[in-house]
Motif scaffolding. Structure first.
Motif, PDB file in Angstrom:
ATOM      1  N   PHE A  37      53.336  67.548  47.520  1.00  0.00           N
ATOM      2  CA  PHE A  37      52.388  67.272  46.466  1.00  0.00           C
ATOM      3  C   PHE A  37      52.943  66.137  45.615  1.00  0.00           C
ATOM      4  O   PHE A  37      54.131  65.835  45.669  1.00  0.00           O
ATOM      5  CB  PHE A  37      52.169  68.517  45.595  1.00  0.00           C
ATOM      6  N   ARG A  38      52.072  65.540  44.829  1.00  0.00           N
ATOM      7  CA  ARG A  38      52.560  64.511  43.912  1.00  0.00           C
ATOM      8  C   ARG A  38      51.727  64.532  42.634  1.00  0.00           C
ATOM      9  O   ARG A  38      50.582  64.964  42.624  1.00  0.00           O
ATOM     10  CB  ARG A  38      52.504  63.131  44.555  1.00  0.00           C
ATOM     11  N   GLN A  39      52.372  64.067  41.573  1.00  0.00           N
ATOM     12  CA  GLN A  39      51.677  63.968  40.287  1.00  0.00           C
ATOM     13  C   GLN A  39      52.010  62.633  39.666  1.00  0.00           C
ATOM     14  O   GLN A  39      53.173  62.378  39.322  1.00  0.00           O
ATOM     15  CB  GLN A  39      52.067  65.116  39.362  1.00  0.00           C
ATOM     16  N   ALA A  40      50.995  61.813  39.552  1.00  0.00           N
ATOM     17  CA  ALA A  40      51.147  60.503  38.923  1.00  0.00           C
ATOM     18  C   ALA A  40      50.988  60.650  37.414  1.00  0.00           C
ATOM     19  O   ALA A  40      50.365  61.605  36.933  1.00  0.00           O
ATOM     20  CB  ALA A  40      50.110  59.536  39.481  1.00  0.00           C
ATOM     21  N   ASP A  62      43.417  61.856  52.731  1.00  0.00           N
ATOM     22  CA  ASP A  62      42.937  60.539  53.162  1.00  0.00           C
ATOM     23  C   ASP A  62      43.752  59.409  52.549  1.00  0.00           C
ATOM     24  O   ASP A  62      43.930  58.358  53.170  1.00  0.00           O
ATOM     25  CB  ASP A  62      41.462  60.378  52.797  1.00  0.00           C
ATOM     26  N   SER A  63      44.231  59.636  51.331  1.00  0.00           N
ATOM     27  CA  SER A  63      44.947  58.580  50.614  1.00  0.00           C
ATOM     28  C   SER A  63      46.278  58.208  51.266  1.00  0.00           C
ATOM     29  O   SER A  63      46.807  57.119  51.007  1.00  0.00           O
ATOM     30  CB  SER A  63      45.191  59.013  49.170  1.00  0.00           C
ATOM     31  N   ASP A  89      49.870  52.724  43.689  1.00  0.00           N
ATOM     32  CA  ASP A  89      49.173  54.004  43.472  1.00  0.00           C
ATOM     33  C   ASP A  89      49.979  55.199  43.972  1.00  0.00           C
ATOM     34  O   ASP A  89      49.637  56.337  43.668  1.00  0.00           O
ATOM     35  CB  ASP A  89      47.816  54.010  44.183  1.00  0.00           C
ATOM     36  N   ASP A  90      51.011  54.948  44.739  1.00  0.00           N
ATOM     37  CA  ASP A  90      51.853  56.028  45.243  1.00  0.00           C
ATOM     38  C   ASP A  90      52.933  56.429  44.231  1.00  0.00           C
ATOM     39  O   ASP A  90      53.679  57.391  44.470  1.00  0.00           O
ATOM     40  CB  ASP A  90      52.527  55.630  46.554  1.00  0.00           C
ATOM     41  N   VAL A 121      56.820  52.650  42.751  1.00  0.00           N
ATOM     42  CA  VAL A 121      56.524  51.499  43.602  1.00  0.00           C
ATOM     43  C   VAL A 121      56.163  50.335  42.685  1.00  0.00           C
ATOM     44  O   VAL A 121      55.125  50.347  42.028  1.00  0.00           O
ATOM     45  CB  VAL A 121      55.373  51.792  44.582  1.00  0.00           C
ATOM     46  N   SER A 122      57.043  49.369  42.647  1.00  0.00           N
ATOM     47  CA  SER A 122      56.851  48.252  41.719  1.00  0.00           C
ATOM     48  C   SER A 122      57.653  47.049  42.183  1.00  0.00           C
ATOM     49  O   SER A 122      58.730  47.196  42.771  1.00  0.00           O
ATOM     50  CB  SER A 122      57.293  48.659  40.313  1.00  0.00           C
ATOM     51  N   SER A 123      57.122  45.875  41.898  1.00  0.00           N
ATOM     52  CA  SER A 123      57.853  44.646  42.216  1.00  0.00           C
ATOM     53  C   SER A 123      58.676  44.192  41.012  1.00  0.00           C
ATOM     54  O   SER A 123      59.379  43.185  41.087  1.00  0.00           O
ATOM     55  CB  SER A 123      56.880  43.557  42.641  1.00  0.00           C
TER      56      SER A 123
END
Length: 123
Positions: A37-40, A62-63, A89-90, A121-123
């Motif tokens: 599971f994940r929580q943003a 689906d994501s 978005d991840d 996830v970032s540049s």
């Protein structure tokens, strides 16, 4: 006592990959279904993948379908989440959890949770 310990999170650039691990103790993985599971930030916790313990069938949201892969190593009592083609978005805290059942169920039906591992996830 049934416990999960997640690891492997971190900072990754868009398009990159990470592999998360979830080590279970206090029970054998083959007894229960196991989900990731994940929580943003600012969002509800969501299920992204799960493996049933009755038939080892794996389900994906689906994501993440086609980018993430769940695998299980029963000898190590460990479940992995290979994440490829990561996107902003991840970004979230990733948790593994079990419902106390052989069937994959929703967030509200999970009985056992790990403390999570953060993925950015970032540049």
């Amino acid at each position: 006592q049934l416990q999960f310990v997640e690891s492997g999170g971190g900072l990754v650039q868009p398009g990159g990959s990470l592999r998360l691990s979830c080590i279970a103790s206090g029970f054998t993985l083959d007894r229960y279904a196991i989900g990731w599971f994940r929580q943003a930030p600012g969002k509800e916790r969501e299920g992204i993948t799960c493996i049933s313990s009755s038939d080892n069938r794996i389900y994906y949201a689906d994501s993440v379908k086609g980018r993430f892969t769940l695998s299980k190593d029963s000898a190590r009592n460990t479940v992995y989440l290979q994440m490829n083609s990561l996107q902003s978005d991840d970004t979230a805290i990733y948790y593994c959890a079990a419902p106390g059942s052989s069937m994959c169920l929703g967030v509200g039906s999970m009985d056992y949770w790990g403390k999570g591992t953060p993925v950015t996830v970032s540049s």
